[in-house]
Design a protein around this motif. Structure first.
Motif, PDB file in Angstrom:
ATOM      1  N   HIS A 116      -9.287  -7.607  -0.732  1.00  0.00           N
ATOM      2  CA  HIS A 116      -8.678  -7.066  -2.078  1.00  0.00           C
ATOM      3  C   HIS A 116      -9.219  -6.274  -1.889  1.00  0.00           C
ATOM      4  O   HIS A 116     -10.042  -5.607  -1.679  1.00  0.00           O
ATOM      5  CB  HIS A 116      -9.754  -7.572  -2.990  1.00  0.00           C
ATOM      6  CG  HIS A 116      -9.866  -9.663  -2.446  1.00  0.00           C
ATOM      7  ND1 HIS A 116     -10.442 -10.211  -2.004  1.00  0.00           N
ATOM      8  CD2 HIS A 116      -8.458 -10.387  -3.054  1.00  0.00           C
ATOM      9  CE1 HIS A 116     -10.414 -11.362  -2.094  1.00  0.00           C
ATOM     10  NE2 HIS A 116      -9.044 -11.292  -2.328  1.00  0.00           N
ATOM     11  N   THR A 117      -8.787  -4.897  -1.608  1.00  0.00           N
ATOM     12  CA  THR A 117      -8.753  -3.560  -2.552  1.00  0.00           C
ATOM     13  C   THR A 117      -8.892  -3.620  -3.445  1.00  0.00           C
ATOM     14  O   THR A 117      -8.818  -4.478  -4.559  1.00  0.00           O
ATOM     15  CB  THR A 117      -7.186  -2.881  -2.358  1.00  0.00           C
ATOM     16  OG1 THR A 117      -6.098  -3.200  -1.341  1.00  0.00           O
ATOM     17  CG2 THR A 117      -7.410  -1.232  -2.499  1.00  0.00           C
ATOM     18  N   GLY A 118     -10.392  -2.482  -3.515  1.00  0.00           N
ATOM     19  CA  GLY A 118     -10.860  -2.258  -4.866  1.00  0.00           C
ATOM     20  C   GLY A 118     -12.318  -3.115  -4.899  1.00  0.00           C
ATOM     21  O   GLY A 118     -13.219  -2.546  -5.468  1.00  0.00           O
TER      22      GLY A 118
ATOM     23  N   ASN B 238      -3.600  -8.310 -10.809  1.00  0.00           N
ATOM     24  CA  ASN B 238      -2.841  -7.813 -10.072  1.00  0.00           C
ATOM     25  C   ASN B 238      -3.847  -6.689  -9.604  1.00  0.00           C
ATOM     26  O   ASN B 238      -5.001  -7.149  -8.475  1.00  0.00           O
ATOM     27  CB  ASN B 238      -2.321  -6.952 -11.661  1.00  0.00           C
ATOM     28  CG  ASN B 238      -1.229  -7.652 -12.181  1.00  0.00           C
ATOM     29  OD1 ASN B 238      -0.522  -8.487 -11.116  1.00  0.00           O
ATOM     30  ND2 ASN B 238      -1.357  -8.365 -13.612  1.00  0.00           N
ATOM     31  N   ASP B 239      -4.128  -5.641 -10.474  1.00  0.00           N
ATOM     32  CA  ASP B 239      -5.216  -4.490  -9.323  1.00  0.00           C
ATOM     33  C   ASP B 239      -6.885  -4.428 -10.236  1.00  0.00           C
ATOM     34  O   ASP B 239      -7.581  -3.616 -10.164  1.00  0.00           O
ATOM     35  CB  ASP B 239      -4.204  -3.280  -9.578  1.00  0.00           C
ATOM     36  CG  ASP B 239      -3.813  -2.650  -8.339  1.00  0.00           C
ATOM     37  OD1 ASP B 239      -3.693  -3.767  -7.726  1.00  0.00           O
ATOM     38  OD2 ASP B 239      -2.944  -2.302  -8.785  1.00  0.00           O
TER      39      ASP B 239
ATOM     40  N   LEU C  36     -15.407  -9.596 -18.536  1.00  0.00           N
ATOM     41  CA  LEU C  36     -15.301  -8.516 -18.788  1.00  0.00           C
ATOM     42  C   LEU C  36     -14.213  -7.808 -17.447  1.00  0.00           C
ATOM     43  O   LEU C  36     -14.020  -8.168 -16.153  1.00  0.00           O
ATOM     44  CB  LEU C  36     -16.938  -7.819 -18.438  1.00  0.00           C
ATOM     45  CG  LEU C  36     -17.918  -8.083 -19.353  1.00  0.00           C
ATOM     46  CD1 LEU C  36     -19.004  -7.344 -19.047  1.00  0.00           C
ATOM     47  CD2 LEU C  36     -17.582  -7.555 -20.524  1.00  0.00           C
ATOM     48  N   SER C  37     -13.846  -6.868 -17.480  1.00  0.00           N
ATOM     49  CA  SER C  37     -12.348  -6.306 -16.597  1.00  0.00           C
ATOM     50  C   SER C  37     -13.112  -4.870 -15.948  1.00  0.00           C
ATOM     51  O   SER C  37     -13.653  -4.163 -16.962  1.00  0.00           O
ATOM     52  CB  SER C  37     -11.734  -6.491 -18.313  1.00  0.00           C
ATOM     53  OG  SER C  37     -10.618  -6.803 -17.144  1.00  0.00           O
ATOM     54  N   PHE C  38     -12.926  -5.022 -14.420  1.00  0.00           N
ATOM     55  CA  PHE C  38     -13.032  -3.770 -13.870  1.00  0.00           C
ATOM     56  C   PHE C  38     -11.922  -3.755 -13.265  1.00  0.00           C
ATOM     57  O   PHE C  38     -11.359  -3.988 -12.665  1.00  0.00           O
ATOM     58  CB  PHE C  38     -14.257  -4.218 -13.937  1.00  0.00           C
ATOM     59  CG  PHE C  38     -15.325  -4.010 -14.243  1.00  0.00           C
ATOM     60  CD1 PHE C  38     -16.059  -2.909 -14.780  1.00  0.00           C
ATOM     61  CD2 PHE C  38     -16.016  -5.131 -14.658  1.00  0.00           C
ATOM     62  CE1 PHE C  38     -17.398  -3.018 -15.738  1.00  0.00           C
ATOM     63  CE2 PHE C  38     -17.286  -4.867 -15.357  1.00  0.00           C
ATOM     64  CZ  PHE C  38     -18.097  -4.352 -16.270  1.00  0.00           C
ATOM     65  N   ASN C  39     -12.290  -2.058 -12.669  1.00  0.00           N
ATOM     66  CA  ASN C  39     -11.267  -2.189 -11.524  1.00  0.00           C
ATOM     67  C   ASN C  39     -11.567  -1.962 -10.355  1.00  0.00           C
ATOM     68  O   ASN C  39     -10.212  -1.740  -9.057  1.00  0.00           O
ATOM     69  CB  ASN C  39      -9.671  -0.957 -12.124  1.00  0.00           C
ATOM     70  CG  ASN C  39     -10.665   0.402 -12.850  1.00  0.00           C
ATOM     71  OD1 ASN C  39     -11.423   1.062 -12.291  1.00  0.00           O
ATOM     72  ND2 ASN C  39      -9.804   1.425 -13.573  1.00  0.00           N
ATOM     73  N   LYS C  40     -12.874  -1.605 -10.389  1.00  0.00           N
ATOM     74  CA  LYS C  40     -13.354  -2.053  -8.583  1.00  0.00           C
ATOM     75  C   LYS C  40     -14.711  -1.929  -9.117  1.00  0.00           C
ATOM     76  O   LYS C  40     -15.743  -2.262 -10.019  1.00  0.00           O
ATOM     77  CB  LYS C  40     -14.134  -0.331  -8.158  1.00  0.00           C
ATOM     78  CG  LYS C  40     -12.639   0.899  -7.827  1.00  0.00           C
ATOM     79  CD  LYS C  40     -12.147   0.874  -7.153  1.00  0.00           C
ATOM     80  CE  LYS C  40     -10.863   2.042  -6.924  1.00  0.00           C
ATOM     81  NZ  LYS C  40     -10.914   1.890  -5.961  1.00  0.00           N
TER      82      LYS C  40
END
Ligand SMILES: Cc1cc2nc3c(=O)[nH]c(=O)nc-3n(C[C@H](O)[C@H](O)[C@H](O)COP(=O)(O)OP(=O)(O)OC[C@H]3O[C@@H](n4cnc5c(N)ncnc54)[C@H](O)[C@@H]3O)c2cc1C
Length: 398
Positions: free
Chosen positions: A361-363, A142-143, A154-158
């Motif tokens: 990819h946005t982000g 997703n985003d 590890l999870s990041f949004n940018k």
């Protein structure tokens, strides 16, 4: 709350992380660096003095110093360029000074000053630093981005990818897997080896104003040429190695280089020769070191005791030829110890150069030498890292 990961603790990564955190103080910003050292290239750069940027204040002139990426960087420099770099460091207590050739260094002449500035800035703003954290994979859901750091997910949004130049394309496989076009990385900024040429006897001598080209090529590079114990170096040679990096790699570094020793046209050489009249040829009328002049005379077998007016047409032509088109055989290269960079990397066709955001990819943002951008020596490579790092940081936080 935003979670921004910056991959790579070099100049571009630091600039990106600082700018992101400054623009969004609430965001979690973490620098992931695979080694146990930060800013290691800054430390050794410019012979330990760090050539931070170049006093070139015209964006179009600045762009001419990038064999790869110059045209595209124009868009990025409109947002942050030399003046902004100088200001940025000044606002953080680091004044730069300019040398005769326009290279800019911290007034301390210590690269540690730049490291201390960047390091204290991440501490002041609360950017987290995670050493020995190697990123090997990115998964997009997703985003969100899940990255493999050592063996942990590890999870990041940018994401800001600023992991520098890689000598082998295999080092960027994890980005190719995401669909990025990677231009085959090869070295840029190297000196020429001339194992069979006797000119090496003149090691240490500098011809101050030459013009150099690869035989068969139309591109000429001007500037000082240094004769070394292995061949040739100096700005004219380094610029040639950069602008012809791809051609020279394809020739497997076996080629001929052509030197115009005083960078004059035939008419200008002849004009100077006409002025000499009854003077002896041994007295060199050109802006050349005497030992080099004697070497060239010996090469074309002209008697040094002859006067200029005694010089026949045939000898005049031979002399002109050696002054204007002196050919040397190159076999191999040596990396320039002061500065070397990678030509190639992530294609700029995948990047919006106004924001440094990926077009795929946005982000995801890119900054620094990982990109297919490289400059000649003189502070241009760091300027590209500061500019792209600044834009990636700012836009990831907006
Ligand atoms: C000897 C030398 C001297 C130089 N001197 C100058 C100079 O005076 N002026 C100038 O303009 N340029 C100079 N340069 C060029 C300049 O240093 C580089 O262009 C610049 O450092 C690039 O910055 P960067 O942040 O993109 O990459 P880097 O400085 O290479 O930083 C990238 C970082 O990412 C880390 N990394 C890589 N892969 C991963 C991964 N998968 N996960 C986590 N971390 C990763 C690396 O360990 C590294 O610390 C010099 C280069 C050299 C080699």
């Amino acid at each position: 709350m935003k979670r921004i990961a910056v991959i790579g603790g070099g100049a571009a990564g630091y600039m990106a992380a600082i700018t992101a955190k400054k623009n969004d103080p609430k965001a979690t910003v973490v620098i992931l660096e695979k080694t146990d050292k930060i800013l290691s290239k800054v430390k050794i750069s410019g012979g330990g003095r760090c050539n931070v940027t170049n006093a070139c204040f015209s964006i179009s002139d600045l762009c001419k110093n990038y064999p790869r990426g110059g045209k595209e960087l124009k868009k990025s420099f409109c947002h942050f360029y030399t003046k902004d770099t100088i200001e940025w460091f000044k606002n953080r207590g680091v004044e730069l000074h300019t040398e005769k050739d326009n290279r800019m260094f911290p007034i301390s002449n210590q690269s540690q000053t730049i490291i201390d500035c960047l390091q204290s800035e991440i501490k002041r703003l609360g950017v987290r630093l995670s050493l020995k954290s190697m990123v090997s994979k990115i998964t997009i859901e997703n985003d969100d981005f899940t990255i493999m750091v050592n063996k942990e997910s590890l999870s990041f949004n940018k994401l800001i990818i600023a992991c520098g130049g890689t000598p082998k394309i295999s080092g960027l496989k994890w980005l190719q897997e995401l669909g990025y076009v990677v231009i085959d990385p090869i070295p840029s900024l190297f000196t020429f080896n001339m194992p069979t040429e006797s000119i090496k006897e003149l090691m240490g001598i500098v011809a101050p104003n030459t013009s150099v080209k690869i035989q068969g090529s139309k591109q000429k590079q001007n500037g000082p040429l240094l004769i070394t114990h292995w061949g040739m170096s100096g700005p004219a040679i380094l610029k040639t190695s950069a602008f012809e990096a791809r051609t020279l790699a394809n020739l497997n570094y076996q080629f001929k280089v052509q030197v115009n020793w005083s960078n004059l046209s035939e008419t200008d050489y002849l004009e100077k020769i006409e002025d000499q009249k009854n003077k002896k040829i041994v007295n060199n009328p050109f802006d050349l070191p005497n030992r080099l002049w004697l070497f060239l005379l010996k090469k074309v077998e002209i008697n040094m005791e002859t006067t200029w007016s005694q010089l026949g047409k045939k000898n005049k032509n031979r002399l002109l030829n050696v002054l204007m088109n002196d050919v040397y055989e190159v076999s191999g290269k040596t990396t320039f110890k002061e500065e070397f960079v990678t030509c190639g990397g992530v294609s700029l066709s995948n990047i919006d150069m106004q924001t440094m955001e990926s077009k795929l990819h946005t982000g995801i943002y890119f900054a620094g030498e990982i990109l297919d951008i490289d400059g000649v020596t003189g502070g241009f490579n760091f300027q590209a890292a500061w500019t792209t790092g600044f834009l990636a940081g700012k836009n990831s936080a907006s």
